[in-house]
Design an enzyme around this catalytic site. Structure first.
Site, PDB file in Angstrom:
ATOM      1  N   GLU A  35       0.596  -1.117   0.072  1.00 46.15           N
ATOM      2  CA  GLU A  35      -0.033   0.046   0.019  1.00 46.15           C
ATOM      3  C   GLU A  35       0.856   1.131  -0.014  1.00 46.15           C
ATOM      4  OE1 GLU A  35      -3.303   2.083  -0.784  1.00 46.15           O
ATOM      5  OE2 GLU A  35      -3.185  -0.210  -0.713  1.00 46.15           O
ATOM      6  N   HIS A  37       3.565   1.823  -1.723  1.00 49.92           N
ATOM      7  CA  HIS A  37       3.909   2.208  -3.179  1.00 49.92           C
ATOM      8  C   HIS A  37       2.809   2.373  -3.800  1.00 49.92           C
ATOM      9  CE1 HIS A  37       6.941  -1.386  -2.118  1.00 49.92           C
ATOM     10  NE2 HIS A  37       7.798  -0.521  -2.657  1.00 49.92           N
ATOM     11  N   MET A 184       4.637   0.324   6.578  1.00 49.19           N
ATOM     12  CA  MET A 184       4.734  -0.806   5.435  1.00 49.19           C
ATOM     13  C   MET A 184       6.081  -0.968   4.788  1.00 49.19           C
ATOM     14  SD  MET A 184       1.103  -0.839   3.762  1.00 49.19           S
ATOM     15  CE  MET A 184      -0.295  -1.005   4.564  1.00 49.19           C
TER      16      MET A 184
HETATM   17  P1  AMP Z   1      11.485   0.275  -2.170  1.00 50.27           P
HETATM   18  O1  AMP Z   1      10.693  -0.801  -3.189  1.00 50.27           O
HETATM   19  O2  AMP Z   1      11.338  -0.416  -0.953  1.00 50.27           O
HETATM   20  O3  AMP Z   1      12.793   0.548  -2.899  1.00 50.27           O
HETATM   21  O4  AMP Z   1      10.607   1.689  -2.263  1.00 50.27           O
HETATM   22  C1  AMP Z   1      10.228   2.177  -3.489  1.00 50.27           C
HETATM   23  C2  AMP Z   1       9.531   3.515  -2.776  1.00 50.27           C
HETATM   24  O5  AMP Z   1       8.380   3.720  -2.281  1.00 50.27           O
HETATM   25  C3  AMP Z   1      10.606   4.641  -2.355  1.00 50.27           C
HETATM   26  O6  AMP Z   1      10.423   5.888  -2.460  1.00 50.27           O
HETATM   27  C4  AMP Z   1      10.031   4.111  -0.827  1.00 50.27           C
HETATM   28  O7  AMP Z   1      10.218   5.407   0.144  1.00 50.27           O
HETATM   29  C5  AMP Z   1       8.373   4.170  -0.882  1.00 50.27           C
HETATM   30  N1  AMP Z   1       7.900   3.565   0.260  1.00 50.27           N
HETATM   31  C6  AMP Z   1       8.262   2.363   0.715  1.00 50.27           C
HETATM   32  N2  AMP Z   1       7.543   2.043   1.851  1.00 50.27           N
HETATM   33  C7  AMP Z   1       6.732   3.066   2.104  1.00 50.27           C
HETATM   34  C8  AMP Z   1       5.534   3.404   2.915  1.00 50.27           C
HETATM   35  N3  AMP Z   1       5.319   2.634   4.076  1.00 50.27           N
HETATM   36  N4  AMP Z   1       4.974   4.694   2.711  1.00 50.27           N
HETATM   37  C9  AMP Z   1       5.377   5.494   1.541  1.00 50.27           C
HETATM   38  N5  AMP Z   1       6.289   5.316   0.585  1.00 50.27           N
HETATM   39  C10 AMP Z   1       6.985   3.979   1.169  1.00 50.27           C
END
Ligand code: AMP
Length: 284
Positions: A35, A37, A184
């Protein structure tokens, strides 16, 4: 939804959109979508004509002992979620498509990357700045959307596009949490049931700092950090990596909460490393 696997084809699609006068929003991810993402995608969908999402588990941002190999890659499910979120292009390159075998050019940020996670994950942010630069060159977006969950990464992205004159606006969106407050994360699925219960300790520590600042007017970061540390110590499965209170923009340590302060921490629950943060503002 179109799925593109080569940089060249991604650049062609971007050129088509741009020639039609369409604005492109981009959400880079490593997949295993949740959620958090999806909240970035929904915002991006509303603010541009075309939405491009990348799924790429970037090997250069993982340390040798980190979870690159076992990082979850549920591609079918991710594809379904992207489709549901109105994604126009899912950019899903292989490692070979992104990195030539003799790749030797890196993008390095040298100030904001030093502390917090940078101090505990050598080379991590070099991998992030390099891959995001490469992704931006492939997608050529007007907007790139990141999550506050990775606050240090977001600050580095802002600095990178400023310092390198990249023609893209960085947008940072709030942290999405589970009902009990756990931020998350794709890594939450590593947690065993009892670990999952104790993983709320990060949010509980941050709430303690928030209450002390807002409710009691306590400003000294030394006291806030000590109180956060005590909260973490009540959870037997939690091993603290760091708690830092830094200026929200420069990421430099501060003694008191005057301008906005980023309170950030990293905790290991069993073998899983989790991070979380909040921005503290003095009542004044
Ligand atoms: P990742 O797939 O972990 O590299 O994350 C991709 C993007 O989603 C990054 O910009 C993260 O900061 C963002 N993201 C990951 N988890 C969350 C969350 N719980 N709430 C908001 N954005 C998130």
């Amino acid at each position: 939804m179109e799925i593109i696997r080569s940089v060249h084809r991604m650049q062609e699609a971007a050129a088509r959109f741009r020639a039609a006068g369409e604005r492109i929003a981009f959400v880079p991810t490593m997949g295993c979508l949740h959620e958090g993402h999806l909240s970035l995608m929904r915002w991006a969908r509303r603010h541009a004509d075309r939405l491009v999402v990348s799924i790429f588990v970037n090997p250069t941002q993982f340390g040798p002992k980190e979870d690159y190999r076992r990082y979850p890659r549920p591609f079918r499910e991710d594809r379904r979620l992207c489709q549901g979120a109105g994604v126009d292009v899912l950019f899903h390159p292989s490692v070979r498509a992104m990195y030539r075998a003799d790749h030797s050019v890196w993008v390095v940020e040298e100030a904001l990357s030093q502390g917090l996670c940078g101090a505990h994950r050598p080379g991590h942010f070099r991998g992030v700045t390099t891959v995001v630069t490469k992704l931006l060159h492939a997608v050529q977006p007007d907007l790139a959307v990141f999550g506050q969950k990775d606050a240090q990464q977001a600050a580095i992205m802002r600095r990178m596009v400023l310092d390198l004159n990249m023609p893209v606006r960085i947008v940072v969106r709030p942290i999405v949490r589970e009902p009990d407050g756990l931020a998350m994360s794709s890594r939450n699925r590593y947690l065993a049931p009892e670990e999952r219960v104790q993983a709320v300790c990060l949010r509980r520590a941050l709430e303690t700092a928030e209450r002390m600042v807002k409710g009691q007017g306590i400003r000294q970061t030394r006291r806030l950090r000590a109180a956060m540390r005590r909260v973490i110590s009540r959870y037997p499965l939690a091993r603290l990596e760091y708690i830092e209170l830094v200026d929200a923009e420069s990421l430099k340590p501060v003694k008191t909460v005057k301008s906005p302060v980023l309170a950030a921490l990293a905790v290991r629950i069993g073998a899983t490393r989790l991070i979380d943060n909040t921005v503290l503002k003095s009542g004044a």
